[in-house]
Design a protein around this motif. Structure first.
Motif, PDB file in Angstrom:
ATOM      1  N   ARG A 111       0.855  -1.180   0.000  1.00  0.00           N
ATOM      2  CA  ARG A 111       0.000   0.000   0.000  1.00  0.00           C
ATOM      3  C   ARG A 111       0.895   1.234   0.000  1.00  0.00           C
ATOM      4  O   ARG A 111       1.749   1.393   0.868  1.00  0.00           O
ATOM      5  N   ILE A 112       0.671   2.102  -1.000  1.00  0.00           N
ATOM      6  CA  ILE A 112       1.540   3.247  -1.204  1.00  0.00           C
ATOM      7  C   ILE A 112       0.693   4.507  -1.295  1.00  0.00           C
ATOM      8  O   ILE A 112      -0.289   4.551  -2.043  1.00  0.00           O
ATOM      9  N   LEU A 113       1.056   5.546  -0.552  1.00  0.00           N
ATOM     10  CA  LEU A 113       0.386   6.838  -0.638  1.00  0.00           C
ATOM     11  C   LEU A 113       1.068   7.675  -1.706  1.00  0.00           C
ATOM     12  O   LEU A 113       2.281   7.884  -1.672  1.00  0.00           O
ATOM     13  N   LEU A 114       0.276   8.176  -2.663  1.00  0.00           N
ATOM     14  CA  LEU A 114       0.827   8.955  -3.768  1.00  0.00           C
ATOM     15  C   LEU A 114      -0.045  10.182  -4.021  1.00  0.00           C
ATOM     16  O   LEU A 114      -1.276  10.109  -3.932  1.00  0.00           O
ATOM     17  N   PRO A 115       0.574  11.321  -4.363  1.00  0.00           N
ATOM     18  CA  PRO A 115      -0.219  12.490  -4.776  1.00  0.00           C
ATOM     19  C   PRO A 115      -0.917  12.220  -6.104  1.00  0.00           C
ATOM     20  O   PRO A 115      -0.520  11.332  -6.860  1.00  0.00           O
ATOM     21  N   ASP A 116      -1.964  12.983  -6.393  1.00  0.00           N
ATOM     22  CA  ASP A 116      -2.637  12.837  -7.671  1.00  0.00           C
ATOM     23  C   ASP A 116      -1.665  13.114  -8.809  1.00  0.00           C
ATOM     24  O   ASP A 116      -0.754  13.952  -8.700  1.00  0.00           O
ATOM     25  N   GLY A 117      -1.846  12.414  -9.914  1.00  0.00           N
ATOM     26  CA  GLY A 117      -0.963  12.581 -11.062  1.00  0.00           C
ATOM     27  C   GLY A 117      -0.942  11.319 -11.899  1.00  0.00           C
ATOM     28  O   GLY A 117      -1.726  10.394 -11.694  1.00  0.00           O
ATOM     29  N   LYS A 118      -0.016  11.280 -12.881  1.00  0.00           N
ATOM     30  CA  LYS A 118       0.131  10.140 -13.774  1.00  0.00           C
ATOM     31  C   LYS A 118       1.409   9.379 -13.451  1.00  0.00           C
ATOM     32  O   LYS A 118       2.464   9.983 -13.283  1.00  0.00           O
ATOM     33  N   TYR A 119       1.287   8.043 -13.400  1.00  0.00           N
ATOM     34  CA  TYR A 119       2.409   7.189 -13.021  1.00  0.00           C
ATOM     35  C   TYR A 119       2.426   5.945 -13.908  1.00  0.00           C
ATOM     36  O   TYR A 119       1.489   5.681 -14.670  1.00  0.00           O
ATOM     37  N   THR A 120       3.502   5.180 -13.763  1.00  0.00           N
ATOM     38  CA  THR A 120       3.615   3.855 -14.359  1.00  0.00           C
ATOM     39  C   THR A 120       4.038   2.883 -13.273  1.00  0.00           C
ATOM     40  O   THR A 120       5.008   3.138 -12.554  1.00  0.00           O
ATOM     41  N   VAL A 121       3.284   1.786 -13.125  1.00  0.00           N
ATOM     42  CA  VAL A 121       3.651   0.726 -12.185  1.00  0.00           C
ATOM     43  C   VAL A 121       4.434  -0.326 -12.965  1.00  0.00           C
ATOM     44  O   VAL A 121       3.967  -0.830 -13.984  1.00  0.00           O
ATOM     45  N   ARG A 122       5.625  -0.643 -12.483  1.00  0.00           N
ATOM     46  CA  ARG A 122       6.477  -1.616 -13.169  1.00  0.00           C
ATOM     47  C   ARG A 122       6.894  -2.721 -12.200  1.00  0.00           C
ATOM     48  O   ARG A 122       7.361  -2.450 -11.091  1.00  0.00           O
ATOM     49  N   GLY A 123       6.688  -3.945 -12.630  1.00  0.00           N
ATOM     50  CA  GLY A 123       7.119  -5.095 -11.832  1.00  0.00           C
ATOM     51  C   GLY A 123       8.041  -5.979 -12.649  1.00  0.00           C
ATOM     52  O   GLY A 123       7.718  -6.344 -13.781  1.00  0.00           O
ATOM     53  N   THR A 124       9.185  -6.314 -12.090  1.00  0.00           N
ATOM     54  CA  THR A 124      10.146  -7.190 -12.762  1.00  0.00           C
ATOM     55  C   THR A 124      10.420  -8.394 -11.872  1.00  0.00           C
ATOM     56  O   THR A 124      10.715  -8.238 -10.687  1.00  0.00           O
ATOM     57  N   VAL A 125      10.285  -9.594 -12.431  1.00  0.00           N
ATOM     58  CA  VAL A 125      10.589 -10.809 -11.691  1.00  0.00           C
ATOM     59  C   VAL A 125      11.818 -11.456 -12.324  1.00  0.00           C
ATOM     60  O   VAL A 125      11.915 -11.559 -13.544  1.00  0.00           O
ATOM     61  N   ARG A 126      12.747 -11.890 -11.482  1.00  0.00           N
ATOM     62  CA  ARG A 126      13.954 -12.555 -11.953  1.00  0.00           C
ATOM     63  C   ARG A 126      14.081 -13.902 -11.256  1.00  0.00           C
ATOM     64  O   ARG A 126      14.017 -13.989 -10.029  1.00  0.00           O
ATOM     65  N   ASP A 127      14.223 -14.956 -12.064  1.00  0.00           N
ATOM     66  CA  ASP A 127      14.447 -16.300 -11.533  1.00  0.00           C
ATOM     67  C   ASP A 127      15.868 -16.357 -10.992  1.00  0.00           C
ATOM     68  O   ASP A 127      16.835 -16.204 -11.732  1.00  0.00           O
ATOM     69  N   GLN A 128      15.983 -16.587  -9.685  1.00  0.00           N
ATOM     70  CA  GLN A 128      17.300 -16.547  -9.051  1.00  0.00           C
ATOM     71  C   GLN A 128      18.214 -17.676  -9.529  1.00  0.00           C
ATOM     72  O   GLN A 128      19.434 -17.554  -9.472  1.00  0.00           O
ATOM     73  N   TYR A 129      17.635 -18.777 -10.026  1.00  0.00           N
ATOM     74  CA  TYR A 129      18.443 -19.929 -10.405  1.00  0.00           C
ATOM     75  C   TYR A 129      18.574 -20.076 -11.919  1.00  0.00           C
ATOM     76  O   TYR A 129      18.877 -21.155 -12.410  1.00  0.00           O
ATOM     77  N   ARG A 130      18.315 -19.000 -12.661  1.00  0.00           N
ATOM     78  CA  ARG A 130      18.433 -19.088 -14.110  1.00  0.00           C
ATOM     79  C   ARG A 130      18.915 -17.757 -14.655  1.00  0.00           C
ATOM     80  O   ARG A 130      18.459 -16.704 -14.224  1.00  0.00           O
ATOM     81  N   THR A 131      19.818 -17.787 -15.630  1.00  0.00           N
ATOM     82  CA  THR A 131      20.313 -16.565 -16.252  1.00  0.00           C
ATOM     83  C   THR A 131      19.664 -16.335 -17.607  1.00  0.00           C
ATOM     84  O   THR A 131      19.174 -15.245 -17.892  1.00  0.00           O
ATOM     85  N   ALA A 132      19.648 -17.340 -18.468  1.00  0.00           N
ATOM     86  CA  ALA A 132      19.054 -17.190 -19.795  1.00  0.00           C
ATOM     87  C   ALA A 132      17.530 -17.207 -19.705  1.00  0.00           C
ATOM     88  O   ALA A 132      16.943 -18.101 -19.090  1.00  0.00           O
ATOM     89  N   ASN A 133      16.899 -16.192 -20.306  1.00  0.00           N
ATOM     90  CA  ASN A 133      15.434 -16.125 -20.340  1.00  0.00           C
ATOM     91  C   ASN A 133      14.836 -16.206 -18.940  1.00  0.00           C
ATOM     92  O   ASN A 133      13.792 -16.811 -18.723  1.00  0.00           O
ATOM     93  N   GLY A 134      15.507 -15.573 -17.992  1.00  0.00           N
ATOM     94  CA  GLY A 134      15.086 -15.702 -16.604  1.00  0.00           C
ATOM     95  C   GLY A 134      14.497 -14.453 -15.995  1.00  0.00           C
ATOM     96  O   GLY A 134      14.422 -14.333 -14.768  1.00  0.00           O
ATOM     97  N   GLU A 135      14.061 -13.495 -16.834  1.00  0.00           N
ATOM     98  CA  GLU A 135      13.526 -12.240 -16.302  1.00  0.00           C
ATOM     99  C   GLU A 135      12.342 -11.771 -17.133  1.00  0.00           C
ATOM    100  O   GLU A 135      12.327 -11.902 -18.360  1.00  0.00           O
ATOM    101  N   THR A 136      11.320 -11.232 -16.462  1.00  0.00           N
ATOM    102  CA  THR A 136      10.124 -10.714 -17.137  1.00  0.00           C
ATOM    103  C   THR A 136       9.718  -9.400 -16.473  1.00  0.00           C
ATOM    104  O   THR A 136       9.758  -9.284 -15.240  1.00  0.00           O
ATOM    105  N   THR A 137       9.321  -8.433 -17.295  1.00  0.00           N
ATOM    106  CA  THR A 137       8.881  -7.130 -16.791  1.00  0.00           C
ATOM    107  C   THR A 137       7.467  -6.830 -17.295  1.00  0.00           C
ATOM    108  O   THR A 137       7.164  -7.053 -18.467  1.00  0.00           O
ATOM    109  N   VAL A 138       6.624  -6.342 -16.395  1.00  0.00           N
ATOM    110  CA  VAL A 138       5.255  -5.950 -16.732  1.00  0.00           C
ATOM    111  C   VAL A 138       5.043  -4.511 -16.279  1.00  0.00           C
ATOM    112  O   VAL A 138       5.462  -4.133 -15.174  1.00  0.00           O
TER     113      VAL A 138
END
Length: 291
Positions: A111-138
């Motif tokens: 839960r995050i308090l933010l002033p009114d305005g325009k933002y982008t929410v970004r989530g990145t997941v990285r597989d700790q046990y894999r390097t190749a093809n191991g990350e995704t961003t939404v």
């Protein structure tokens, strides 16, 4: 021909990595108004879910396998500068058999308090046990503003009914404890959808009529009405459920409208949320069956 135990373990790890595919991440964002009258803005709830089937499981001991994911959660301002950033490490429970088709997802809520305005929410997941093809961003756009007159906060779809609660934590709001359904998806075995929202600036002194309308692209629909007494000076919690009944699989839209005035025939405000019914598959909330 005997094979080296090291080669066997290495081959197993390659198999698990190939089976898992790229890591997945689900981000559900809900906007609620900040009740602080001095600093106008919103309380943003970000519910992050990582399905663990997509993660690589490493053998830690005989019949002991574990995965791990590192999630970077960011909220960026319109100019690209960070308004919030946090790194969370998720470690699902240890498994003794990685052939299990359905594995419980890992979720957390911020839960995050933010002033009114325009933002982008970004989530990145990285597989700790894999390097190749191991990350995704939404990424998801986020606009915070307070409409004039009556309005609803975002509608949150739940995995089970909103339960009355006196406790205060990240999963409680408006006197209810809320259990979200990640990605707004309802799998096999679910006969109802459950929801929660908040009504602001509604007229008081007379009961209002709330209308619920559930519809799908093919025209199938379900409707219900309820009576609501608006709270004075604070938001009014609206929680309920609707049967999915004969509605087909695929996307659905839930509309919530509130009416007032003479005979409760004047539309005061309304809001909607899109979900999905996926009855052929069964899985714990948020867990996707591997393809």
């Amino acid at each position: 021909m005997l094979r080296s135990p090291v080669l066997v373990v290495f081959a197993l790890l390659l198999h698990l990595a190939a089976y898992a595919g790229p890591p997945q991440i689900l981000i559900d964002v809900a906007r609620f108004r900040n009740l602080n009258k001095v600093e106008k803005g919103a309380e943003v709830e970000i519910y992050v879910t990582v399905p663990t089937q997509s993660l690589t499981y490493r053998q830690r001991a005989p019949k002991s396998f574990q995965s791990a994911a590192i999630v970077t959660l960011e909220v960026l301002k319109a100019d690209g500068t960070p308004a919030y950033r946090e790194v969370v490490t998720l470690k699902p429970p240890v498994l003794n058999d990685t052939t299990i088709a359905i594995k419980n997802p890992q979720s957390f809520l911020k839960r995050i308090l933010l002033p009114d305005g325009k933002y982008t929410v970004r989530g990145t997941v990285r597989d700790q046990y894999r390097t190749a093809n191991g990350e995704t961003t939404v990424e998801k756009p986020l606009v915070l503003e307070a409409p004039a007159g009556p309005f609803f906060s975002d509608i949150v779809l739940l995995a089970r009914p909103a339960a009355r609660s006196v406790g205060v934590d990240n999963f409680s709001r408006g006197g209810y404890r809320l259990t979200r359904t990640p990605g707004n998806v309802y799998a096999r075995g679910t006969e109802n959808i459950f929801f929660y929202t908040e009504l602001h600036n509604a007229p008081t002194g007379q009961p209002l009529r709330v209308h619920y309308h559930l519809t799908t692209p093919d025209g199938s629909a379900a409707d219900a009405d309820a009576v609501l007494n608006a709270q004075s000076g604070r938001p009014t919690a609206v929680a309920g459920q609707l049967p999915l009944g004969p509605l087909p699989d695929g996307p659905f839209t839930l509309f919530i409208e509130v009416y007032g005035g003479p005979g409760n025939k004047t539309l005061l405000t309304g809001h909607r949320v899109i979900g999905e019914r996926n009855s052929p598959e069964y899985a714990p909330a948020g867990a996707a069956v591997p393809r």
